[in-house]
Scaffold this motif. Sequence first.
Motif, PDB file in Angstrom:
ATOM      1  N   ILE A  45       0.755  -1.118  -0.071  1.00 10.96           N
ATOM      2  CA  ILE A  45      -0.111   0.096  -0.048  1.00 10.96           C
ATOM      3  C   ILE A  45       0.793   1.372   0.024  1.00 10.96           C
ATOM      4  O   ILE A  45       0.600   2.167  -0.737  1.00 10.96           O
ATOM      5  N   ARG A  46       1.967   1.331   0.705  1.00 10.35           N
ATOM      6  CA  ARG A  46       2.775   2.302   0.899  1.00 10.35           C
ATOM      7  C   ARG A  46       3.757   2.687  -0.565  1.00 10.35           C
ATOM      8  O   ARG A  46       3.930   3.602  -0.891  1.00 10.35           O
ATOM      9  N   VAL A  47       3.902   1.466  -1.041  1.00  9.98           N
ATOM     10  CA  VAL A  47       4.800   1.478  -2.339  1.00  9.98           C
ATOM     11  C   VAL A  47       4.018   2.130  -3.425  1.00  9.98           C
ATOM     12  O   VAL A  47       4.083   2.804  -4.185  1.00  9.98           O
ATOM     13  N   ALA A  48       2.780   1.466  -3.521  1.00  9.17           N
ATOM     14  CA  ALA A  48       1.663   2.000  -4.673  1.00  9.17           C
ATOM     15  C   ALA A  48       1.395   3.621  -4.371  1.00  9.17           C
ATOM     16  O   ALA A  48       1.398   4.277  -5.207  1.00  9.17           O
ATOM     17  N   ALA A  49       1.127   4.042  -2.993  1.00 10.31           N
ATOM     18  CA  ALA A  49       1.010   5.521  -2.701  1.00 10.31           C
ATOM     19  C   ALA A  49       2.010   6.254  -3.116  1.00 10.31           C
ATOM     20  O   ALA A  49       2.135   7.480  -3.855  1.00 10.31           O
ATOM     21  N   GLY A  50       3.735   5.695  -3.082  1.00 13.32           N
ATOM     22  CA  GLY A  50       4.694   6.473  -3.600  1.00 13.32           C
ATOM     23  C   GLY A  50       4.732   6.541  -4.752  1.00 13.32           C
ATOM     24  O   GLY A  50       5.169   7.558  -5.398  1.00 13.32           O
ATOM     25  N   MET A  51       4.299   5.492  -5.565  1.00 12.03           N
ATOM     26  CA  MET A  51       4.532   5.626  -6.999  1.00 12.03           C
ATOM     27  C   MET A  51       3.452   6.533  -7.518  1.00 12.03           C
ATOM     28  O   MET A  51       3.432   7.057  -8.519  1.00 12.03           O
ATOM     29  N   ALA A  52       2.195   6.575  -7.130  1.00 13.38           N
ATOM     30  CA  ALA A  52       1.204   7.532  -7.307  1.00 13.38           C
ATOM     31  C   ALA A  52       1.477   8.938  -7.031  1.00 13.38           C
ATOM     32  O   ALA A  52       1.422   9.692  -8.014  1.00 13.38           O
ATOM     33  N   TRP A  53       2.257   9.166  -5.867  1.00 15.89           N
ATOM     34  CA  TRP A  53       3.027  10.538  -5.843  1.00 15.89           C
ATOM     35  C   TRP A  53       3.970  10.647  -7.025  1.00 15.89           C
ATOM     36  O   TRP A  53       4.038  11.974  -7.324  1.00 15.89           O
ATOM     37  N   LEU A  54       4.838   9.780  -7.062  1.00 18.18           N
ATOM     38  CA  LEU A  54       5.923   9.996  -7.970  1.00 18.18           C
ATOM     39  C   LEU A  54       5.268  10.368  -9.424  1.00 18.18           C
ATOM     40  O   LEU A  54       6.103  11.232 -10.197  1.00 18.18           O
ATOM     41  N   LEU A  55       3.862   9.911  -9.748  1.00 17.23           N
ATOM     42  CA  LEU A  55       3.402  10.292 -11.136  1.00 17.23           C
ATOM     43  C   LEU A  55       2.589  11.630 -11.111  1.00 17.23           C
ATOM     44  O   LEU A  55       1.847  11.920 -11.931  1.00 17.23           O
ATOM     45  N   ALA A  56       2.585  11.970  -9.696  1.00 19.06           N
ATOM     46  CA  ALA A  56       1.728  13.457  -9.344  1.00 19.06           C
ATOM     47  C   ALA A  56       0.282  13.389  -9.665  1.00 19.06           C
ATOM     48  O   ALA A  56      -0.441  14.285 -10.201  1.00 19.06           O
ATOM     49  N   LEU A  57      -0.167  12.057  -9.375  1.00 24.13           N
ATOM     50  CA  LEU A  57      -1.515  11.778  -9.403  1.00 24.13           C
ATOM     51  C   LEU A  57      -2.369  12.669  -8.431  1.00 24.13           C
ATOM     52  O   LEU A  57      -1.987  12.879  -7.198  1.00 24.13           O
ATOM     53  N   PRO A  58      -3.593  13.257  -8.836  1.00 29.82           N
ATOM     54  CA  PRO A  58      -4.278  14.088  -7.815  1.00 29.82           C
ATOM     55  C   PRO A  58      -4.378  13.457  -6.567  1.00 29.82           C
ATOM     56  O   PRO A  58      -5.031  12.011  -6.446  1.00 29.82           O
ATOM     57  N   GLY A  59      -4.513  14.022  -5.459  1.00 25.58           N
ATOM     58  CA  GLY A  59      -4.770  13.424  -4.156  1.00 25.58           C
ATOM     59  C   GLY A  59      -3.775  12.769  -3.477  1.00 25.58           C
ATOM     60  O   GLY A  59      -3.742  12.381  -2.327  1.00 25.58           O
ATOM     61  N   PHE A  60      -2.443  12.615  -4.146  1.00 17.85           N
ATOM     62  CA  PHE A  60      -1.285  11.758  -3.250  1.00 17.85           C
ATOM     63  C   PHE A  60      -0.216  12.831  -3.027  1.00 17.85           C
ATOM     64  O   PHE A  60       0.206  13.644  -3.861  1.00 17.85           O
ATOM     65  N   ASP A  61       0.019  12.759  -1.706  1.00 18.52           N
ATOM     66  CA  ASP A  61       1.320  13.520  -1.259  1.00 18.52           C
ATOM     67  C   ASP A  61       2.441  12.729  -0.863  1.00 18.52           C
ATOM     68  O   ASP A  61       2.395  11.428  -0.919  1.00 18.52           O
ATOM     69  N   ARG A  62       3.251  13.325   0.123  1.00 20.66           N
ATOM     70  CA  ARG A  62       4.373  12.394   0.556  1.00 20.66           C
ATOM     71  C   ARG A  62       3.989  11.770   2.005  1.00 20.66           C
ATOM     72  O   ARG A  62       4.908  11.452   2.726  1.00 20.66           O
TER      73      ARG A  62
END
Length: 394
Positions: A309-326
Amino acid sequence: MIGRLHHVVLPSRDPRQTAQFWSRILDLPIVADDPELVVVASNEAAPGLAFRPLTPTELAERPDRPGRDDGRQDAPVIQLLVNDFATAVDEVWRAGCHPVEGREDLFADPDGNRFQLLPRVTPPAPEPTIWRRFVAIGDSVTEGMVDSDGHGQWIGWADRLAAHIATHQDQPLEYANLAVSGYRIHDIRTQQFDAALAMEPDLMGIVGGVNDVISLRPDFDQMAADLDIMFARARARGITVISFTNPDISRANPLATVVRDRLLTLNGIVRRLAREHGVLFVDFEHVPVASDPRLWGEDRLHINMLGHIRVAAGMAWLLALPGFDRSWAVDIDEQPGDVPEGVTDQVRAGAKSHIDWARRHFGPWVVAGLRGKEYSQGKECKRPALAAVEVRKE
């Protein structure tokens, strides 16, 4: 006036890699690339940042691990004016650097040189990218072990990332996952990569190498060559490539220190090639929470559901997906509600648990690594063809 500023010259363990980092950060080209000096500037006549190789004396005095701030309070600081502070910090993290001394505005480049971000103005937010096809290739980490769906299948960070992308865009996303447990980087290149290219993705995940480092004699030159080919060919087609480095797993399982140096060598290869080819990556080695034992499964060799879950959120943040931060990088104790019931800090369970773990998990894992290809024979990937990602509606 006696002259004009030419270049600020800094010593570097790897001048080209450091120049590639600053080329990305400043959005400026590398205008000179010689063995003795690599220069980043707006053009050949303009002043810029230049990097020279360390002398033998400097090399002996530098820390063994580049990319870490040396802690010197009198070290020079490069100041950067940024249009939007939060966006700039995100981009610096995406380039593989993290704050030093607990300050959000101070960072260290790949050679440990400090730089500070100074906010200027706030521009309008860019339009989000629309992804059409996402293909993930790799080994058990990308396959999803040990993130079970409760019905005999693995989920994993790549599946979760595909769901995040599909949920946050209006257009459908097609997704395939060709990863197979036990594959080494050469297997990924020869048995997965061409099939992935044939699917004409605009987003590709390439992660692997752990099975290589547990082999009897890991061939780091071959690993680098295979990654170089995959990164170069994918980027030449305009594909956005994402990857990540390995956390320091010796914190999650103390007996894994026997492969720690090998993992760090692999991480260095991933960093260098990612920066050279413009591959987006998360540098989990330098993110403390990534090594938290509570993100690892019972075998202490694969991340668990919370880890994926954490890795997926990190990769979503990497792609600048809306709603994802650090927030994916925040310490678990600061977000206790994220910890599923039954997840414990197994490293503190005592010496007997380490011995039991070595007998039940680590020993068989190493033996499998020594067996090489036999370990992955007969296995098939879980999503061999592109299929639309189902968007769950709340």
